[in-house]
Design a protein around this motif. Structure first.
Motif, PDB file in Angstrom:
ATOM      1  N   UNK A 194       0.829  -1.210   0.000  1.00 20.97           N
ATOM      2  CA  UNK A 194       0.000   0.000   0.000  1.00 20.97           C
ATOM      3  C   UNK A 194       0.859   1.254   0.000  1.00 20.97           C
ATOM      4  N   UNK A 195       1.870   1.279   0.879  1.00 20.90           N
ATOM      5  CA  UNK A 195       2.718   2.471   1.003  1.00 20.90           C
ATOM      6  C   UNK A 195       3.518   2.709  -0.275  1.00 20.90           C
ATOM      7  N   UNK A 196       4.148   1.658  -0.792  1.00 17.70           N
ATOM      8  CA  UNK A 196       4.972   1.807  -1.997  1.00 17.70           C
ATOM      9  C   UNK A 196       4.108   2.214  -3.194  1.00 17.70           C
ATOM     10  N   UNK A 197       2.963   1.570  -3.349  1.00 23.86           N
ATOM     11  CA  UNK A 197       2.084   1.911  -4.474  1.00 23.86           C
ATOM     12  C   UNK A 197       1.565   3.341  -4.353  1.00 23.86           C
ATOM     13  N   UNK A 198       1.182   3.738  -3.142  1.00 29.27           N
ATOM     14  CA  UNK A 198       0.664   5.089  -2.942  1.00 29.27           C
ATOM     15  C   UNK A 198       1.697   6.160  -3.219  1.00 29.27           C
ATOM     16  N   UNK A 199       2.899   5.972  -2.688  1.00 25.38           N
ATOM     17  CA  UNK A 199       3.969   6.957  -2.900  1.00 25.38           C
ATOM     18  C   UNK A 199       4.347   7.031  -4.373  1.00 25.38           C
ATOM     19  N   UNK A 200       4.445   5.863  -5.008  1.00 26.09           N
ATOM     20  CA  UNK A 200       4.799   5.841  -6.435  1.00 26.09           C
ATOM     21  C   UNK A 200       3.735   6.530  -7.278  1.00 26.09           C
TER      22      UNK A 200
END
Length: 250
Positions: A194-200
């Protein structure tokens, strides 16, 4: 617990999809209103919702159509945007692989982001109901009928709404997804994805043809897999006996 009958699963899918339908209502109405100002006829806008049935792709296609883009560019761009469905199919494949084509084809067409969210949650529940594809059907049909109705409302109301795309009503869909995403963040692999996808997605928002979404999805999957190898999860669903699967396909 969901009643393990076709009827019970179908209406449970409808009920569990209702919050997402509420969020999709303004999105569908805005599409219907915007389509009329993008060069599409009433029949064209209605046909796009009936035969394409992909909210984000429909918005992008109408925007490109209004800008005079070629058919090749429109098809390629919408194809890239909808590549996320390949990720959905990977998640759903183990659960629907035993269904006959008469089930797989319509369910594949009706699959949306909203239906995927509730259906994958149903499939990963630890029970042996052989009728979970009826839950899938209930959710998918509810979303489809809602989208058609909202498109027609938007088409007829479009002439009375000034700049409907600037009203910000489509944020209702975003807020709904955020609310549904939170319960899935139950372990470290899910949080990492979730965090990686959101930041990206935020950093790559400016990429052309919505490539930022595809990049975010891919990096999110990779992050989840890496995190799962570091923090193994025993999140497994018991298999449904073959006899039950054969009965459920009827």
């Amino acid at each position: 617990m969901v009643t393990p009958t076709r009827h019970g699963e179908f209406w449970a899918g409808v009920k569990d999809t209702f919050p997402l339908v509420v969020g999709a209502v303004p999105f569908g109405i805005i599409f219907g209103a915007v389509a009329g100002t993008s060069g599409l006829s009433t029949g064209g806008a209605a046909a796009m919702s009936a035969f394409v049935f992909a909210g984000s792709a429909q918005f992008i296609a109408t925007t490109l159509l209004a800008s005079g883009a070629s058919a090749y560019v429109i098809i390629l761009t919408t194809f890239v945007v909808n590549l996320r469905h390949a990720l959905y199919s990977v998640s759903l494949a183990p659960h629907v692989k035993n269904l006959p084509q008469r089930w797989l084809l319509p369910l594949a067409f009706w699959l949306t982001d909203e239906t995927f969210v509730v259906v994958i949650a149903r499939y990963t529940q630890h029970d042996e109901s052989p009728f979970k594809h009826w839950y899938f059907l209930g959710s998918a049909l509810f979303m489809y009928c809602n989208w058609q109705l909202c498109t027609w409302i938007g088409i007829f109301a479009g002439q009375r709404i000034q700049n409907p795309q600037n009203w910000g009503l489509d944020f209702a869909l975003v807020a709904t997804f955020i609310g549904l995403l939170v319960p899935f963040a139950r372990n470290k692999p899910a949080l990492a994805a979730i965090v990686v996808a959101g930041v990206t997605a935020a950093l790559a928002n400016g990429l052309p043809n919505k490539l930022g979404l595809i990049l975010a999805a891919l990096l999110g999957v990779i992050a989840g897999l890496v995190a799962e190898s570091l923090w193994p999860d025993d999140f497994r669903q018991p298999a449904v006996p073959d006899a039950q699967l054969q009965e459920s396909n009827r």
